[in-house]
Design a protein around this motif. Structure first.
Motif, PDB file in Angstrom:
ATOM      1  N   GLN A   1       0.786  -1.786  -0.257  1.00  0.00           N
ATOM      2  CA  GLN A   1       0.272   0.044   0.107  1.00  0.00           C
ATOM      3  C   GLN A   1       0.987   1.515  -0.094  1.00  0.00           C
ATOM      4  OE1 GLN A   1      -0.346  -2.718   2.757  1.00  0.00           O
ATOM      5  NE2 GLN A   1      -0.130  -1.555   4.303  1.00  0.00           N
ATOM      6  N   LYS A   2       2.213   1.210   0.232  1.00  0.00           N
ATOM      7  CA  LYS A   2       3.248   2.342   0.732  1.00  0.00           C
ATOM      8  C   LYS A   2       4.296   2.448  -0.309  1.00  0.00           C
ATOM      9  CE  LYS A   2       4.127   5.602   3.723  1.00  0.00           C
ATOM     10  NZ  LYS A   2       4.174   6.082   5.168  1.00  0.00           N
ATOM     11  N   GLY A   3       4.558   1.383  -0.727  1.00  0.00           N
ATOM     12  CA  GLY A   3       5.580   0.510  -0.892  1.00  0.00           C
ATOM     13  C   GLY A   3       6.002  -0.677  -1.578  1.00  0.00           C
ATOM     14  N   TYR A   4       7.257  -1.069  -2.448  1.00  0.00           N
ATOM     15  CA  TYR A   4       7.383  -2.142  -3.003  1.00  0.00           C
ATOM     16  C   TYR A   4       9.233  -2.526  -1.931  1.00  0.00           C
ATOM     17  CZ  TYR A   4       4.901  -2.580  -7.181  1.00  0.00           C
ATOM     18  OH  TYR A   4       3.723  -3.023  -7.868  1.00  0.00           O
ATOM     19  N   THR A   5       9.220  -3.678  -1.265  1.00  0.00           N
ATOM     20  CA  THR A   5      10.535  -4.789  -1.259  1.00  0.00           C
ATOM     21  C   THR A   5      10.504  -5.657  -2.288  1.00  0.00           C
ATOM     22  OG1 THR A   5       9.331  -6.085   0.061  1.00  0.00           O
ATOM     23  CG2 THR A   5       9.340  -5.091   1.189  1.00  0.00           C
TER      24      THR A   5
ATOM     25  N   SER B   1      -1.946   5.322   4.260  1.00  0.00           N
ATOM     26  CA  SER B   1      -1.384   5.395   3.683  1.00  0.00           C
ATOM     27  C   SER B   1      -1.383   6.083   1.423  1.00  0.00           C
ATOM     28  CB  SER B   1       0.004   4.481   3.325  1.00  0.00           C
ATOM     29  OG  SER B   1      -1.220   3.617   2.598  1.00  0.00           O
ATOM     30  N   GLY B   2      -2.486   5.939   1.338  1.00  0.00           N
ATOM     31  CA  GLY B   2      -3.449   6.565   0.251  1.00  0.00           C
ATOM     32  C   GLY B   2      -3.047   4.661  -0.867  1.00  0.00           C
ATOM     33  N   ILE B   3      -2.526   5.610  -2.158  1.00  0.00           N
ATOM     34  CA  ILE B   3      -2.999   4.216  -2.902  1.00  0.00           C
ATOM     35  C   ILE B   3      -1.741   4.097  -3.363  1.00  0.00           C
ATOM     36  CG2 ILE B   3      -3.839   3.705  -4.843  1.00  0.00           C
ATOM     37  CD1 ILE B   3      -7.010   4.917  -4.446  1.00  0.00           C
ATOM     38  N   ASN B   4      -1.378   2.865  -3.530  1.00  0.00           N
ATOM     39  CA  ASN B   4      -0.323   2.655  -4.681  1.00  0.00           C
ATOM     40  C   ASN B   4      -0.497   2.592  -5.592  1.00  0.00           C
ATOM     41  OD1 ASN B   4       2.320   2.308  -5.799  1.00  0.00           O
ATOM     42  ND2 ASN B   4       3.669   0.484  -4.352  1.00  0.00           N
ATOM     43  N   MET B   5      -0.145   3.050  -7.583  1.00  0.00           N
ATOM     44  CA  MET B   5      -0.763   3.247  -8.180  1.00  0.00           C
ATOM     45  C   MET B   5       0.246   2.233  -8.839  1.00  0.00           C
ATOM     46  SD  MET B   5      -3.637   4.300  -8.556  1.00  0.00           S
ATOM     47  CE  MET B   5      -3.685   4.368 -10.432  1.00  0.00           C
TER      48      MET B   5
ATOM     49  N   SER C   1      -0.846   5.449 -16.522  1.00  0.00           N
ATOM     50  CA  SER C   1       0.368   5.924 -16.657  1.00  0.00           C
ATOM     51  C   SER C   1       1.134   6.297 -15.439  1.00  0.00           C
ATOM     52  CB  SER C   1       0.798   5.447 -18.590  1.00  0.00           C
ATOM     53  OG  SER C   1       0.164   7.725 -18.667  1.00  0.00           O
ATOM     54  N   ARG C   2       0.431   7.571 -15.485  1.00  0.00           N
ATOM     55  CA  ARG C   2       1.083   8.523 -14.433  1.00  0.00           C
ATOM     56  C   ARG C   2       2.284   8.022 -13.258  1.00  0.00           C
ATOM     57  NH1 ARG C   2      -0.823  14.028 -14.539  1.00  0.00           N
ATOM     58  NH2 ARG C   2      -2.097  14.024 -16.159  1.00  0.00           N
ATOM     59  N   GLY C   3       1.125   6.507 -12.707  1.00  0.00           N
ATOM     60  CA  GLY C   3       2.232   6.100 -11.615  1.00  0.00           C
ATOM     61  C   GLY C   3       1.873   6.995 -10.457  1.00  0.00           C
ATOM     62  N   GLY C   4       3.762   6.601  -9.660  1.00  0.00           N
ATOM     63  CA  GLY C   4       3.261   7.045  -7.829  1.00  0.00           C
ATOM     64  C   GLY C   4       1.839   6.754  -7.021  1.00  0.00           C
ATOM     65  N   ARG C   5       2.054   7.822  -5.975  1.00  0.00           N
ATOM     66  CA  ARG C   5       1.013   7.734  -4.947  1.00  0.00           C
ATOM     67  C   ARG C   5      -0.078   8.389  -4.780  1.00  0.00           C
ATOM     68  NH1 ARG C   5       1.628   7.637   0.503  1.00  0.00           N
ATOM     69  NH2 ARG C   5       3.947   7.913   0.107  1.00  0.00           N
ATOM     70  N   ILE C   6      -1.261   8.143  -4.886  1.00  0.00           N
ATOM     71  CA  ILE C   6      -2.524   9.095  -4.565  1.00  0.00           C
ATOM     72  C   ILE C   6      -2.480   9.308  -2.895  1.00  0.00           C
ATOM     73  CG2 ILE C   6      -5.397   9.148  -4.273  1.00  0.00           C
ATOM     74  CD1 ILE C   6      -5.341   7.882  -6.785  1.00  0.00           C
ATOM     75  N   PRO C   7      -2.146  10.348  -2.206  1.00  0.00           N
ATOM     76  CA  PRO C   7      -1.989  10.893  -1.121  1.00  0.00           C
ATOM     77  C   PRO C   7      -3.331   9.832  -0.471  1.00  0.00           C
ATOM     78  CG  PRO C   7      -1.618  12.747  -2.356  1.00  0.00           C
ATOM     79  CD  PRO C   7      -1.794  10.932  -3.364  1.00  0.00           C
ATOM     80  N   SER C   8      -2.752  10.212   0.748  1.00  0.00           N
ATOM     81  CA  SER C   8      -4.125   9.266   1.502  1.00  0.00           C
ATOM     82  C   SER C   8      -4.938  10.462   2.181  1.00  0.00           C
ATOM     83  CB  SER C   8      -3.544   8.698   2.994  1.00  0.00           C
ATOM     84  OG  SER C   8      -2.847   9.756   3.119  1.00  0.00           O
ATOM     85  N   PRO C   9      -6.250  10.068   2.258  1.00  0.00           N
ATOM     86  CA  PRO C   9      -6.656  11.916   2.983  1.00  0.00           C
ATOM     87  C   PRO C   9      -7.040  12.053   4.270  1.00  0.00           C
ATOM     88  CG  PRO C   9      -8.727   9.341   3.272  1.00  0.00           C
ATOM     89  CD  PRO C   9      -6.823   8.766   2.847  1.00  0.00           C
ATOM     90  N   ILE C  10      -7.672  13.238   4.385  1.00  0.00           N
ATOM     91  CA  ILE C  10      -7.305  14.660   4.978  1.00  0.00           C
ATOM     92  C   ILE C  10      -7.788  13.672   6.553  1.00  0.00           C
ATOM     93  CG2 ILE C  10      -8.937  15.656   4.907  1.00  0.00           C
ATOM     94  CD1 ILE C  10      -5.845  16.659   6.339  1.00  0.00           C
ATOM     95  N   HIS C  11      -8.193  12.762   6.819  1.00  0.00           N
ATOM     96  CA  HIS C  11      -9.268  12.181   8.070  1.00  0.00           C
ATOM     97  C   HIS C  11      -8.425  11.187   7.723  1.00  0.00           C
ATOM     98  CE1 HIS C  11     -10.580   8.883   5.797  1.00  0.00           C
ATOM     99  NE2 HIS C  11     -11.119   9.640   4.623  1.00  0.00           N
TER     100      HIS C  11
END
Length: 451
Positions: free
Chosen positions: A119-123, A154-158, A437-447
């Protein structure tokens, strides 16, 4: 009074398809980690077969003595990406084969945990496991796989979302002879829970005990029969009726769980009080919604009806059990629910309406067949939409879709057993490729910022 309750339970089992859907033994594999992959796999096999040796036998004994059907006996294990990551293996299919062999040796229906939490990154281990999924599911019979790509914290790992669209397509292609059946054993989550007893998403979380027993109950038919007795009454009465039935169903799950726990000398974990349908007539969540006054599932009002059902089930069940967990609510898998199948075939239920319904039910887009030529980016976009619903609403959502090889809208895919059959549903044909194709991470919501 006791005699009345016993007779009522017998009727619920015989006429209304009440059952314990699964008892699932969760097993930690953290003590099986080894830098030598072959050694790690032997440790895994030995531990799983030792702890689960009597799971199936015990389940059958309880069925016989209590007269309560227990449909599945299952195992969940620590996400394999965490275990295999210590080795220098480049492909983790061997771990899936080991799990499959252990499942067959113990006699369980499924074993879950060929999983990664990204959810936040890969190993490096996460990457290797995800790349191994298509081959692993094609070469095994009882192994289930899951990947968690997002969470409310953590948001969404796109990047993972984009990759999983490709993995779903490849898994379907590798199991084309079985109409893409491998995809029925693969689920992509947001906010995955650590104590889920239901497949394909079960895994044993790192916060769990070394070995634990979780129970998943069912009972759509029982709920529908109860609602037949309050036809035309207000929603206040409907809610109270569902709560009372959910209490009784969950009580039965608690009884079975505690008994199995005692006999196996394994701590009792949770009861997941989800309404899990089957393809059998009389065991459908869709028919419950129709009993509330909808002509067919999918028409306007369906989301509201499902929200009421889901909430009432949780309110009734939570009072009946010392520990409720898992997913708990109402499942809406298309291929596993004869009422949902009818609604799709009649044109009442679309993919877009199903997505709206997932905002208020358990899990998400589940067991849905789509055209085999659906682009990987479109599948990724479906995953992203579901993950967003889960992340924003702080609930578990998931996608388990089957791009059926060679099939088009209007065709049907036959899986058999509890997996049922699925009409191939229409997918929006406009491209989502540039978005994915943008990739990256959609940030977690403010709450999510609550520390």
């Amino acid at each position: 009074m006791e005699t009345t309750q016993i007779l009522e339970t017998i009727r619920m089992i015989e006429e209304e398809k009440l059952d314990i859907r699964t008892i699932t033994m969760g097993i930690s594999l953290l003590d099986c980690i080894d830098s030598n992959g072959a050694v790690a796999r032997q440790k895994i096999y030995d531990k799983v077969t030792r702890l689960a040796e009597k799971l199936v036998e015990t389940g059958k004994q309880i069925e016989m003595e209590f007269g309560i059907p227990i449909i599945h006996k299952r195992i969940s294990v620590t996400p394999i990406a965490l275990v295999a990551g210590a080795s220098d293996d480049q492909n983790y299919t061997g771990y899936a084969r080991t799990l499959d062999e252990a499942a067959k040796a113990t006699g369980v229906n499924f074993i879950g945990g060929f999983s990664a939490l990204v959810q936040k990154g890969y190993t490096a281990g996460d990457h290797k496991l995800i790349q191994s999924i298509p081959e692993a599911l094609a070469e095994t019979e009882r192994v289930c796989s899951s990947v968690n790509v997002g969470s409310s914290r953590s948001g969404i790992n796109m990047d993972a979302v984009a990759e999983m669209g490709r993995i779903v397509r490849e898994t379907a292609e590798r199991t084309a002879e079985a109409q893409g059946l491998g995809c029925a054993k693969l689920v992509i989550f947001a906010n995955a829970v650590e104590d889920n007893p239901f497949m394909a998403g079960a895994f044993h979380g790192t916060g769990e005990a070394d070995c634990i027993l979780n129970v998943g109950v069912s009972g759509p038919g029982v709920v529908k029969r109860a609602l037949e007795k309050v036809k035309g009454r207000s929603f206040d009465v409907v809610s109270e009726t569902i709560k009372k039935i959910a209490f009784k169903i969950t009580r039965m799950g608690q009884l079975v769980g505690q008994e199995a726990s005692k006999r196996l000398n394994v701590p009792f974990g949770i009861v997941d009080l989800s309404l899990a349908p089957t393809p059998a007539v009389g065991d459908s969540v869709a028919r419950i919604l129709e009993e509330l006054g909808l002509e067919t599932a999918g028409t306007h009002g369906t989301t509201a009806a499902l929200a009421l059902l889901n909430d009432a089930v949780k309110k009734g069940g939570v009072m009946a059990c010392s520990h409720v967990g898992g997913l708990s609510g109402a499942f809406i898998p298309v291929s596993e629910d004869e009422g949902m199948i009818d609604a799709v075939e009649s044109g009442s239920l679309s993919l877009e309406k199903l997505e709206a319904m997932t905002a208020v039910c358990s899990v998400g887009l589940d067991m849905i067949a789509i055209p085999g030529d659906t682009p990987a980016e479109t599948i990724s976009a479906m995953i992203a939409d579901e993950a967003a619903i889960g992340v924003i609403n702080n609930k578990t959502t998931a996608v388990r879709v089957i791009p059926a090889p060679g099939k088009k809208v209007g065709d049907s895919v036959e899986f058999g057993g509890l997996l049922g059959h699925a009409p191939v549903m229409a997918v929006n044909t406009k491209s989502s490729a540039a978005f994915i194709s943008r990739g990256g991470r959609i940030p977690s919501p403010i709450h999510s910022f609550k520390n």
